[in-house]
Design a protein around this motif. Sequence first.
Motif, PDB file in Angstrom:
ATOM      1  N   UNK A   1       0.864  -1.177   0.000  1.00  0.00           N
ATOM      2  CA  UNK A   1       0.000   0.000   0.000  1.00  0.00           C
ATOM      3  C   UNK A   1       0.897   1.223   0.000  1.00  0.00           C
ATOM      4  N   UNK A   2       0.809   2.013  -1.047  1.00  0.00           N
ATOM      5  CA  UNK A   2       1.718   3.129  -1.234  1.00  0.00           C
ATOM      6  C   UNK A   2       1.145   4.411  -0.649  1.00  0.00           C
ATOM      7  N   UNK A   3       2.036   5.371  -0.405  1.00  0.00           N
ATOM      8  CA  UNK A   3       1.598   6.676   0.077  1.00  0.00           C
ATOM      9  C   UNK A   3       1.007   7.513  -1.049  1.00  0.00           C
ATOM     10  N   UNK A   4       1.203   7.079  -2.286  1.00  0.00           N
ATOM     11  CA  UNK A   4       0.675   7.804  -3.443  1.00  0.00           C
ATOM     12  C   UNK A   4      -0.848   7.762  -3.436  1.00  0.00           C
ATOM     13  N   UNK A   5      -1.463   8.904  -3.732  1.00  0.00           N
ATOM     14  CA  UNK A   5      -2.921   9.002  -3.769  1.00  0.00           C
ATOM     15  C   UNK A   5      -3.349   9.598  -5.104  1.00  0.00           C
ATOM     16  N   UNK A   6      -4.452   9.093  -5.651  1.00  0.00           N
ATOM     17  CA  UNK A   6      -4.959   9.610  -6.905  1.00  0.00           C
ATOM     18  C   UNK A   6      -6.460   9.810  -6.874  1.00  0.00           C
ATOM     19  N   UNK A   7      -6.956  10.526  -7.886  1.00  0.00           N
ATOM     20  CA  UNK A   7      -8.393  10.722  -8.068  1.00  0.00           C
ATOM     21  C   UNK A   7      -8.700  10.553  -9.546  1.00  0.00           C
ATOM     22  N   UNK A   8      -9.783   9.843  -9.856  1.00  0.00           N
ATOM     23  CA  UNK A   8     -10.307   9.763 -11.212  1.00  0.00           C
ATOM     24  C   UNK A   8     -11.638  10.510 -11.261  1.00  0.00           C
ATOM     25  N   UNK A   9     -11.818  11.292 -12.306  1.00  0.00           N
ATOM     26  CA  UNK A   9     -13.007  12.139 -12.451  1.00  0.00           C
ATOM     27  C   UNK A   9     -13.803  11.713 -13.672  1.00  0.00           C
ATOM     28  N   UNK A  10     -15.150  11.595 -13.508  1.00  0.00           N
ATOM     29  CA  UNK A  10     -15.967  11.387 -14.688  1.00  0.00           C
ATOM     30  C   UNK A  10     -16.999  10.299 -14.554  1.00  0.00           C
ATOM     31  N   UNK A  11     -17.182   9.568 -15.645  1.00  0.00           N
ATOM     32  CA  UNK A  11     -18.326   8.688 -15.793  1.00  0.00           C
ATOM     33  C   UNK A  11     -18.204   7.362 -15.056  1.00  0.00           C
ATOM     34  N   UNK A  12     -19.300   6.964 -14.429  1.00  0.00           N
ATOM     35  CA  UNK A  12     -19.497   5.612 -13.899  1.00  0.00           C
ATOM     36  C   UNK A  12     -20.830   5.125 -14.448  1.00  0.00           C
ATOM     37  N   UNK A  13     -20.914   3.833 -14.734  1.00  0.00           N
ATOM     38  CA  UNK A  13     -22.100   3.368 -15.445  1.00  0.00           C
ATOM     39  C   UNK A  13     -22.197   1.856 -15.407  1.00  0.00           C
ATOM     40  N   UNK A  14     -23.335   1.388 -15.906  1.00  0.00           N
ATOM     41  CA  UNK A  14     -23.526  -0.035 -16.136  1.00  0.00           C
ATOM     42  C   UNK A  14     -23.437  -0.287 -17.643  1.00  0.00           C
ATOM     43  N   UNK A  15     -22.480  -1.135 -18.048  1.00  0.00           N
ATOM     44  CA  UNK A  15     -22.423  -1.604 -19.427  1.00  0.00           C
ATOM     45  C   UNK A  15     -23.381  -2.777 -19.577  1.00  0.00           C
ATOM     46  N   UNK A  16     -24.381  -2.611 -20.427  1.00  0.00           N
ATOM     47  CA  UNK A  16     -25.328  -3.706 -20.681  1.00  0.00           C
ATOM     48  C   UNK A  16     -24.785  -4.580 -21.809  1.00  0.00           C
ATOM     49  N   UNK A  17     -24.124  -5.666 -21.417  1.00  0.00           N
ATOM     50  CA  UNK A  17     -23.506  -6.593 -22.355  1.00  0.00           C
ATOM     51  C   UNK A  17     -24.487  -7.705 -22.717  1.00  0.00           C
ATOM     52  N   UNK A  18     -24.207  -8.425 -23.795  1.00  0.00           N
ATOM     53  CA  UNK A  18     -25.053  -9.580 -24.130  1.00  0.00           C
ATOM     54  C   UNK A  18     -25.121 -10.600 -22.992  1.00  0.00           C
TER      55      UNK A  18
END
Length: 316
Positions: free
Chosen positions: A5-22
């Motif tokens: 577990x590293x001291x490095x921290x990040x953030x991701x910004x944007x879309x979250x969703x459900x992919x409706x796959x076959x």
Amino acid sequence: MKSEQLAIKGVCFGEVLWDNLPTGKQLGGAPLNVAYHLNKLGIETQMLTRVGQDRNGDELIALCEELGIPTRLFQVDPEQATSTVEVHIDEQKDVTYEIVYPVAWDHIELVESDVSVIQQADFLVFGSLSSRNDVSYHTLKQLLQVAKYKVLDVNLRLPFYSKARVLELLGYADLVKMNREELGIIAQWLELPKEDNDGKLVEQVMQRYAMDEVIVTYGAAGAIYHAKRAAISYHFHAYQVDVKDTIGSGDSFLAAFLSKRMRNNAGAGIAEIMGFAATLSAFVTQSTGACPSYDAPTINHFEWIHYLGREEVRSD
């Protein structure tokens, strides 16, 4: 998989969703996929996004928590629905998407406490798709003003992008990932010479926007990392695997690259960084969906057996 577990921290910004796959619905969204893999690789990465006040949103948050993706920065929208995407996979395993608009993540609000999180994070990952609506776009631009290291994932999905906004986002980025087709579109927008090869086009884009690092992905042909200060262009060929689907392969590549790049220690050279990125991307490509389960021994074994099969390391 978090063997460290590293001291490095990040953030991701944007879309979250459900992919409706076959085969049924799967958790998705490019920045969410990146966050999933970064957390698996020992870098705590929060997801700043917005879901609807609905069953899909509740299930999405619950699954993220189960998968180890922090949800402290999730916003809940009382009006807009949680995002869903219809995914179609053809006989060549190529993927097309039908993306609903508008949805909750189009309305990510600027929250003062979130600004503080971004200021303290080591990096911010964001995609061009999140610029399709004014609300999330203006929030993103405010956060980019305070982020330390900004990573743009170019994700051009018709009709949800504009020339002006994508070019503006390029101006904020320290590192950009795009595929070859997206490089061609950007080069056309900038009216770069049609006869120039990809390397020259990347060089001109980097010079135009004062960015130091660009990754161009080529699917089965691998990826090329360009670094302005180091004056290098490094090509790592993709591993040959049986493709289940290509959903999230580029996202896993970016996450694996960042997991090595952000460590910034003396041990990892570009060959090691790109090799690890290619490994995780290949593993995801031969799996179903963007966020398959794995641990360190699984990835190490996968890399070992595929690396031994590469022509450049074969013995006579």
